[in-house]
Scaffold this active site. Structure first.
Site, PDB file in Angstrom:
ATOM      1  N   LYS A 165       3.752  -8.990 -50.436  1.00 29.16           N
ATOM      2  CA  LYS A 165       4.317  -8.370 -51.634  1.00 29.16           C
ATOM      3  C   LYS A 165       5.592  -9.095 -52.049  1.00 29.16           C
ATOM      4  O   LYS A 165       6.636  -8.952 -51.424  1.00 29.16           O
ATOM      5  CB  LYS A 165       4.632  -6.887 -51.440  1.00 29.16           C
ATOM      6  N   GLU A 195      14.843  -9.172 -41.658  1.00 35.45           N
ATOM      7  CA  GLU A 195      15.931 -10.128 -41.912  1.00 35.45           C
ATOM      8  C   GLU A 195      16.716  -9.554 -43.080  1.00 35.45           C
ATOM      9  O   GLU A 195      16.197  -9.466 -44.188  1.00 35.45           O
ATOM     10  CB  GLU A 195      15.355 -11.513 -42.210  1.00 35.45           C
ATOM     11  N   CYS A 252      21.521 -14.700 -48.184  1.00 34.45           N
ATOM     12  CA  CYS A 252      21.860 -13.683 -47.179  1.00 34.45           C
ATOM     13  C   CYS A 252      22.941 -14.197 -46.231  1.00 34.45           C
ATOM     14  O   CYS A 252      23.732 -13.418 -45.722  1.00 34.45           O
ATOM     15  CB  CYS A 252      20.621 -13.232 -46.435  1.00 34.45           C
ATOM     16  N   GLU A 301      28.384  -6.356 -48.497  1.00 32.16           N
ATOM     17  CA  GLU A 301      27.694  -7.525 -49.054  1.00 32.16           C
ATOM     18  C   GLU A 301      27.696  -7.430 -50.586  1.00 32.16           C
ATOM     19  O   GLU A 301      27.258  -6.434 -51.162  1.00 32.16           O
ATOM     20  CB  GLU A 301      26.247  -7.561 -48.551  1.00 32.16           C
TER      21      GLU A 301
HETATM   22  P1  NAI Z   1      15.507  -4.707 -51.726  1.00 31.50           P
HETATM   23  O1  NAI Z   1      15.703  -4.643 -50.258  1.00 31.50           O
HETATM   24  O2  NAI Z   1      15.346  -3.426 -52.476  1.00 31.50           O
HETATM   25  O3  NAI Z   1      14.204  -5.608 -52.062  1.00 31.50           O
HETATM   26  C1  NAI Z   1      13.601  -6.533 -51.191  1.00 31.50           C
HETATM   27  C2  NAI Z   1      12.084  -6.323 -51.185  1.00 31.50           C
HETATM   28  O4  NAI Z   1      11.779  -5.037 -50.662  1.00 31.50           O
HETATM   29  C3  NAI Z   1      11.437  -6.364 -52.582  1.00 31.50           C
HETATM   30  O5  NAI Z   1      10.159  -6.963 -52.486  1.00 31.50           O
HETATM   31  C4  NAI Z   1      11.297  -4.889 -52.908  1.00 31.50           C
HETATM   32  O6  NAI Z   1      10.279  -4.613 -53.843  1.00 31.50           O
HETATM   33  C5  NAI Z   1      10.949  -4.307 -51.555  1.00 31.50           C
HETATM   34  N1  NAI Z   1      11.254  -2.880 -51.398  1.00 31.50           N
HETATM   35  C6  NAI Z   1      12.247  -2.153 -51.991  1.00 31.50           C
HETATM   36  N2  NAI Z   1      12.192  -0.873 -51.575  1.00 31.50           N
HETATM   37  C7  NAI Z   1      11.169  -0.781 -50.698  1.00 31.50           C
HETATM   38  C8  NAI Z   1      10.613   0.290 -49.918  1.00 31.50           C
HETATM   39  N3  NAI Z   1      11.130   1.514 -49.953  1.00 31.50           N
HETATM   40  N4  NAI Z   1       9.568   0.010 -49.116  1.00 31.50           N
HETATM   41  C9  NAI Z   1       9.050  -1.223 -49.036  1.00 31.50           C
HETATM   42  N5  NAI Z   1       9.516  -2.265 -49.763  1.00 31.50           N
HETATM   43  C10 NAI Z   1      10.562  -2.051 -50.572  1.00 31.50           C
HETATM   44  O7  NAI Z   1      16.689  -5.533 -52.335  1.00 31.50           O
HETATM   45  P2  NAI Z   1      17.205  -5.531 -53.862  1.00 31.50           P
HETATM   46  O8  NAI Z   1      17.267  -4.132 -54.363  1.00 31.50           O
HETATM   47  O9  NAI Z   1      16.408  -6.492 -54.629  1.00 31.50           O
HETATM   48  O10 NAI Z   1      18.681  -6.098 -53.696  1.00 31.50           O
HETATM   49  C11 NAI Z   1      19.733  -5.223 -53.285  1.00 31.50           C
HETATM   50  C12 NAI Z   1      20.672  -5.909 -52.347  1.00 31.50           C
HETATM   51  O11 NAI Z   1      19.969  -6.252 -51.147  1.00 31.50           O
HETATM   52  C13 NAI Z   1      21.241  -7.222 -52.814  1.00 31.50           C
HETATM   53  O12 NAI Z   1      22.333  -7.063 -53.649  1.00 31.50           O
HETATM   54  C14 NAI Z   1      21.604  -7.857 -51.510  1.00 31.50           C
HETATM   55  O13 NAI Z   1      22.831  -7.334 -51.055  1.00 31.50           O
HETATM   56  C15 NAI Z   1      20.509  -7.429 -50.578  1.00 31.50           C
HETATM   57  N6  NAI Z   1      19.455  -8.449 -50.465  1.00 31.50           N
HETATM   58  C16 NAI Z   1      19.412  -9.238 -49.348  1.00 31.50           C
HETATM   59  C17 NAI Z   1      18.489 -10.254 -49.260  1.00 31.50           C
HETATM   60  C18 NAI Z   1      18.417 -11.146 -48.071  1.00 31.50           C
HETATM   61  O14 NAI Z   1      18.043 -12.306 -48.207  1.00 31.50           O
HETATM   62  N7  NAI Z   1      18.692 -10.661 -46.874  1.00 31.50           N
HETATM   63  C19 NAI Z   1      17.569 -10.561 -50.346  1.00 31.50           C
HETATM   64  C20 NAI Z   1      17.637  -9.634 -51.454  1.00 31.50           C
HETATM   65  C21 NAI Z   1      18.570  -8.636 -51.490  1.00 31.50           C
END
Ligand code: NAI
Ligand code: MG
Length: 502
Positions: free
Chosen positions: A200, A275, A309, A406
């Site tokens: 996904k 991660e 990240c 972050e």
């Molecule tokens: P997110 O954690 O919501 O999204 C990442 C993935 O998880 C996306 O594919 C999303 O559709 C999916 N997702 C979201 N909610 C879910 C759920 N309940 N169950 C299963 N999958 C789910 O991150 P978002 O909202 O895009 O970004 C928010 C913050 O997260 C950013 O500002 C940053 O601080 C952090 N982040 C960290 C990343 C990293 O590389 N470690 C990458 C992206 C965001």
């Protein structure tokens, strides 16, 4: 700039993909619309305009995808496929990605906002290398023969060995900052181990995963081995992580969602690796050349617009050179040119979405209101696109939110320190532990510091360097488990112990 105005900059393949096709779900080898018929728009962050519509999966589509992956794993041709054949298919896929590298880089740029040139040199190049690296492991999966002395059966003799077996159906949930690369970090070890996958992509950046899906079909992977469901976190991600036929979840994203996934996993005893976020320290020791340290620190935070990240978002500089280094970084930040991903003169592009722009600007305001001095930047960039100025905040107390949380954007917080012990304590005074960099040529100080830093990766005189052979992941709230390296393969394998009484 919209697609028609950059059309001439796009390769034929990227233009065809972006403009001429319907973007559907990949389930059991077929491209299908969502069962509900729903679609969502994916935007170009540089123009805020819709690029194209993509199928919006919900629980019903996720269930079909998981069942296809289950069937391929349990009874399909994948269940008996030889390791050498898995290796060959993965190498074929790597060759196809290489052949299509330019198109993939362009699509990543349009969908995410990053520079197409950097996407080609970093995201896509690492994707290709990592697929090849992992392909090699498919034929090198080994158990052990174990010398046993069963205490309650002293007369008996056993032949005892371990087998490593594929864990099963993998749910791979990936973010938008390195969309194709991080998808490959999950696909690579899963396929090498003999697992099947439901991928996904992030709702902000679904396109390169779909392009990869076409290459996966072209490479000749049997139907159901890789399935791709596009959609948002709640409608597509959550049902995938809760599905009882999924054996393992591999997630990269926010710590908040990582925790939700961790909790949900335990109900089904689904294996998981996470991660997550970071707030990585950059530690400049007093033997550094201030201009070189400033250039390194600027790159550590501004690369990929700070949406990394392991971005170096907390800068610690020895007191006597603090002002010097910070003013140099301020100059670098103020002189950076912002522009879209095809603008060769641009040093930074837009953030991925309105949500991220709001989030980052809000943090800058919080920093200001909690007493930070804005050395450079500090505002949204005027005009269309989700641009924010590269920002440097100084004079900010260690306990403040901009130091602790972050931000995930081009915002650096800079703090002076006195002693090595003090800076080691501050570096670790964070819920996160993903990466850290140390800038010095003083070997003994560097080697004293490395073991003290609680982080999954420590870089010396560099930052955010990654390689397929090196495991990547976090201590503390930055996650559980590792991507890349042999360590990532292990997370897609079970260990079966065999005793044969002879
Ligand atoms: P997110 O954690 O919501 O999204 C990442 C993935 O998880 C996306 O594919 C999303 O559709 C999916 N997702 C979201 N909610 C879910 C759920 N309940 N169950 C299963 N999958 C789910 O991150 P978002 O909202 O895009 O970004 C928010 C913050 O997260 C950013 O500002 C940053 O601080 C952090 N982040 C960290 C990343 C990293 O590389 N470690 C990458 C992206 C965001
Ligand atoms: Mg989200």
């Amino acid at each position: 700039m919209d697609l028609s105005t950059i059309r001439h900059l796009l390769s034929e393949r990227a233009a065809n993909f972006l403009t001429q096709r319907e973007h559907r779900l990949l389930i059991d080898g077929q491209w299908v619309p969502a069962a509900s018929g729903a679609t969502f728009a994916t935007l170009n962050p540089a123009t805020e305009e819709v690029i194209t519509q993509v199928a919006a999966a919900n629980a019903e589509d996720v269930d079909r995808a998981v069942r296809a992956a289950r069937k391929a794993f349990d009874t399909g041709p994948w269940s008996t496929i030889r390791p050498a054949e898995r290796q060959r298919l993965m190498l074929k896929l790597a060759d196809l990605v290489e052949d299509h590298a330019q198109a993939l880089a362009e699509i990543e740029s349009v969908d995410n906002g990053k520079s197409a040139g950097i996407a080609r040199a970093v995201d896509i190049a690492l994707t290709i290398d990592f697929l090849r690296y992992m392909a090699g492991w498919a034929t090198k999966i080994e158990g052990s023969t174990n010398a046993v002395s069963v205490p309650f059966a002293p007369q008996a003799e056993f032949i005892s060995y371990t087998r490593r077996e594929a864990v099963g159906v993998v749910a791979a949930i990936v973010p938008w900052n390195f969309p194709l690369l991080v998808a490959t970090w999950k696909l690579g070890p899963a396929l090498a181990a003999g697992c099947t996958v439901v991928l996904k992509p992030a709702e902000q950046t679904p396109l390169t995963a779909l392009y990869l899906g076409e290459l996966i079909n072209e490479a000749g992977f049997p139907p159901g081995v890789v399935n791709i469901v596009t959609g948002d976190g709640l409608d597509a991600g959550a049902p995938l992580t809760r599905h009882p036929l999924v054996d393992k979840i591999s997630f990269t994203g926010s710590t908040e969602v990582g925790k939700i996934i961790g909790h949900a996993s335990v109900d089904n005893m689904t294996r998981f690796t996470l991660e997550l976020g970071g707030k990585s320290p950059v530690i400049v020791l007093d033997d550094c050349n201030p201009a070189e340290a400033a250039a390194g620190a600027a790159n550590a935070i501004f690369f990929n617009h700070g949406q990394v990240c392991c971005a170096g978002s907390r800068l610690y500089v020895q007191k006597k050179m603090f002002d010097n280094v910070v003013s140099e970084i301020g100059k670098i930040a103020s002189s950076m040119t912002l522009g879209h991903g095809f603008d060769a003169g641009a040093q930074m592009g837009p953030l991925v979405s309105q949500e991220q722009l709001d989030r980052v600007c809000n943090y800058i305001d919080i920093g200001r209101s909690q007493g930070a001095k804005v050395v450079a930047g500090g505002a949204r960039h005027a005009g269309k696109g989700y641009y924010v100025q590269p920002t440097v905040l100084a004079d900010v107390d260690h306990s403040k939110r901009v130091v602790q949380e972050e931000i995930f954007g081009p915002v650096l917080t800079a703090m002076p320190y006195d002693s090595l012990d003090e800076v080691a304590a501050w570096a670790n005074d964070s819920p996160y532990g993903l990466g850290a960099s140390i800038w010095s040529n003083n070997l003994s100080k560097v080697h004293r510091l490395i073991p003290k830093i609680k982080a999954g990766t420590v870089w010396v005189n560099c930052h955010s360097v990654l390689d397929p052979a090196m495991p990547f992941g976090g201590y503390k709230q930055s996650g559980i488990g590792r991507d890349m390296g042999r360590a990532s393969l292990d997370a897609y394998l079970e260990t079966k112990s065999v005793f044969i009484a002879v």
